[in-house]
Design an enzyme around this catalytic site. Structure first.
Site, PDB file in Angstrom:
ATOM      1  N   HIS A 201       1.340  -1.662  -0.150  1.00 20.30           N
ATOM      2  CA  HIS A 201       0.190  -0.188  -0.146  1.00 20.30           C
ATOM      3  C   HIS A 201       0.546   0.940   0.320  1.00 20.30           C
ATOM      4  O   HIS A 201       0.830   2.260   0.941  1.00 20.30           O
ATOM      5  CB  HIS A 201      -0.934   0.049   1.054  1.00 20.30           C
ATOM      6  CG  HIS A 201      -2.400  -1.085   0.909  1.00 20.30           C
ATOM      7  ND1 HIS A 201      -3.393  -0.685   0.021  1.00 20.30           N
ATOM      8  CD2 HIS A 201      -2.029  -2.649   1.253  1.00 20.30           C
ATOM      9  CE1 HIS A 201      -3.717  -1.900   0.522  1.00 20.30           C
ATOM     10  NE2 HIS A 201      -3.639  -2.903   1.378  1.00 20.30           N
ATOM     11  N   ALA A 226      -1.609  -2.307  -5.368  1.00 18.94           N
ATOM     12  CA  ALA A 226      -1.719  -0.874  -4.155  1.00 18.94           C
ATOM     13  C   ALA A 226      -0.141  -0.495  -4.035  1.00 18.94           C
ATOM     14  O   ALA A 226      -0.112  -0.341  -3.092  1.00 18.94           O
ATOM     15  CB  ALA A 226      -2.332  -1.478  -2.961  1.00 18.94           C
ATOM     16  N   ARG A 233      12.142   4.126 -16.415  1.00 18.19           N
ATOM     17  CA  ARG A 233      12.563   5.209 -16.055  1.00 18.19           C
ATOM     18  C   ARG A 233      12.172   5.562 -14.355  1.00 18.19           C
ATOM     19  O   ARG A 233      12.587   6.789 -13.652  1.00 18.19           O
ATOM     20  CB  ARG A 233      12.085   6.614 -16.240  1.00 18.19           C
ATOM     21  CG  ARG A 233      13.182   6.046 -17.938  1.00 18.19           C
ATOM     22  CD  ARG A 233      13.508   7.498 -18.580  1.00 18.19           C
ATOM     23  NE  ARG A 233      12.186   7.940 -18.634  1.00 18.19           N
ATOM     24  CZ  ARG A 233      11.805   7.372 -20.441  1.00 18.19           C
ATOM     25  NH1 ARG A 233      12.848   6.783 -21.277  1.00 18.19           N
ATOM     26  NH2 ARG A 233      10.125   7.870 -20.976  1.00 18.19           N
ATOM     27  N   ASP A 277      -5.214 -13.763   0.537  1.00 18.70           N
ATOM     28  CA  ASP A 277      -5.846 -11.990   0.832  1.00 18.70           C
ATOM     29  C   ASP A 277      -7.433 -12.307   0.723  1.00 18.70           C
ATOM     30  O   ASP A 277      -8.785 -11.404   0.102  1.00 18.70           O
ATOM     31  CB  ASP A 277      -5.750 -10.742  -0.117  1.00 18.70           C
ATOM     32  CG  ASP A 277      -5.735  -9.700   0.087  1.00 18.70           C
ATOM     33  OD1 ASP A 277      -6.448  -9.537   1.605  1.00 18.70           O
ATOM     34  OD2 ASP A 277      -5.818  -8.084  -0.744  1.00 18.70           O
ATOM     35  N   ALA A 311     -12.146  -6.026  -3.995  1.00 18.35           N
ATOM     36  CA  ALA A 311     -11.897  -6.132  -3.193  1.00 18.35           C
ATOM     37  C   ALA A 311     -10.919  -7.452  -1.882  1.00 18.35           C
ATOM     38  O   ALA A 311     -12.342  -8.245  -1.738  1.00 18.35           O
ATOM     39  CB  ALA A 311     -13.092  -5.084  -1.903  1.00 18.35           C
ATOM     40  N   GLY A 312     -10.150  -7.464  -2.316  1.00 22.10           N
ATOM     41  CA  GLY A 312      -9.517  -8.764  -1.765  1.00 22.10           C
ATOM     42  C   GLY A 312     -10.791 -10.018  -2.513  1.00 22.10           C
ATOM     43  O   GLY A 312     -10.876  -9.447  -3.657  1.00 22.10           O
TER      44      GLY A 312
HETATM   45 ZN   LIG Z   1      -5.851  -8.023   2.614  1.00 19.53          ZN
END
Ligand SMILES: [Zn+2]
Length: 383
Positions: A201, A226, A233, A277, A311-312
């Site tokens: 993240h 994320a 570059r 996840d 979302a997961g």
């Molecule tokens: Zn997670």
């Protein structure tokens, strides 16, 4: 029950050995023969070398180790209560024998609530469930511009905030954005304590990631998702992972990461390993579920926010295994990426291999790699 009776039964269970027959994946390769379990451990493996493709006997491989899982069976760790027990039981049915319950970015109060209940579950672990090794703290010490599906509670981390949660339930892995003020020092302190620090993240530049790795960070959280991507570059977190990573986790549902990107990471990162996840929706029908503060929607293979963002996942480790072999990886290599590498990364050295003395955490598969039975410390999970 009279004490004498309890002792007699205990003695009997202790002495009884159990034998599994089939194609056994050992550190020396495949053997056709017998694996003996005694007192929750592997007592012996005997047999002759074999190519399992040549027969229809079961495939016997190490149980899966999932270091990033939020939920399953309708429960999300952040709900507290029995959620951690529910997700550990649910994922065990799909071959996961050890896991890290994973928290979401949330307010201090919500985290304290979830960690308190997680600690209570760990003190009296559920039966027929994966062994709960501790917690993966995913946020809140992340970059507020790289939330992905995390609710908007990102904030700079402090050792005090970490310790407050760690005292309630042990944190074994932390996902952190190294570019946030003060985080480089925090990475150094936590890594020195043995916590596995993962970059994730994060919008960090390549050089900031190198500094984080030199400070003791060792992994990357859901590689590609994320995080700043690879531009030739501006190599970002992905470039740093591919150039310098020894370990990294990757969501193995082939939805979060396409096959080509997975295979590229596999070439670059020697101990790339797979996580689910997974959300509460794992092991459940299509419908609406909870992920931290969000409502999420499971449809087929994917779990999405109301706006359509991923979302997961609804992934289970048995599906991840078949996804890897479907891409052409050998069963042996796929097994390493679901069991041995996560065990080594976390430093749990009593599992991830089928050999005498190791925990009897075992998955038995059909030739089509469907789960037939799962053993956690020698106890069968499925009826
Ligand atoms: Zn997670």
């Amino acid at each position: 029950m009279a004490p004498s009776m309890a002792q007699a039964m205990h003695g009997q269970t202790g002495k009884r050995a159990m034998t599994l027959e089939g194609n056994i994946l050992t550190p020396e390769g495949w053997f056709r023969g017998e694996l003996t379990i005694r007192q929750g451990r592997i007592a012996g493996v005997s047999g002759t070398p074999v190519n399992p493709e040549d027969n229809d006997a079961p495939r016997i491989i190490p149980g899966f180790i999932d270091l990033h899982v939020h939920g399953g069976g309708g429960a999300d760790l952040m709900e507290g209560g029995d959620a951690l027990a529910t997700l550990a039981s649910t994922h065990a049915r799909f071959g996961t024998t050890s896991l890290l319950g994973t928290s979401m970015t949330a307010s201090r109060e919500a985290l304290i609530h979830a960690f308190g209940d997680a600690g209570r579950i760990m003190a009296t672990p559920p039966e027929r469930a994966a062994d709960i090794l501790g917690i993966h703290l995913e946020g809140p010490f992340i970059n507020p511009d790289m939330l992905g599906a995390q609710p908007p509670y990102a904030r700079p981390g402090t050792l005090e905030a970490f310790d407050e949660l760690d005292a309630l339930a042990p944190i074994r892995v932390i996902t952190i954005a190294p570019e946030v003020d003060g985080h480089m020092a925090l990475i150094k302190t936590l890594a020195a304590r043995g916590v596995r620090v993962q970059i994730g993240h994060s919008a960090a530049m390549h050089d900031q990631c190198v500094e984080a790795l030199q400070s003791g960070a060792r992994g990357f959280t859901h590689l590609y998702n994320a995080m700043s991507g690879l531009h030739h570059r501006a190599p970002g977190v992905v470039g740093a992972a591919l150039a310098h990573g020894d370990y990294a986790e990757l969501i193995g549902d082939l939805v979060h990461v396409e096959a080509g990107a997975l295979l590229a990471a596999r070439r670059a990162i020697p101990h790339l390993y797979v996580v689910t996840d997974a959300t509460a929706a794992a092991g459940m029908f299509d419908g609406e579920y909870r992920l931290g503060e969000h409502r999420v929607f499971k449809q087929g293979d994917s779990v999405r926010l109301a706006d359509g963002g991923l979302a997961g996942s609804a992934l289970t480790m048995d599906v991840a295994l078949r996804n890897l072999t479907g891409l052409g990886l050998s069963l042996e290599e796929a097994s390493q990426r679901l069991s041995l590498w996560p065990a080594r990364y976390l430093g749990v050295n009593d599992r991830g291999i089928l050999a005498p003395g190791y925990r009897a955490d075992i998955v038995t598969l059909s030739p089509q790699l469907e789960i037939e039975q799962v053993w956690v410390a020698g106890q069968p999970v499925l009826e």
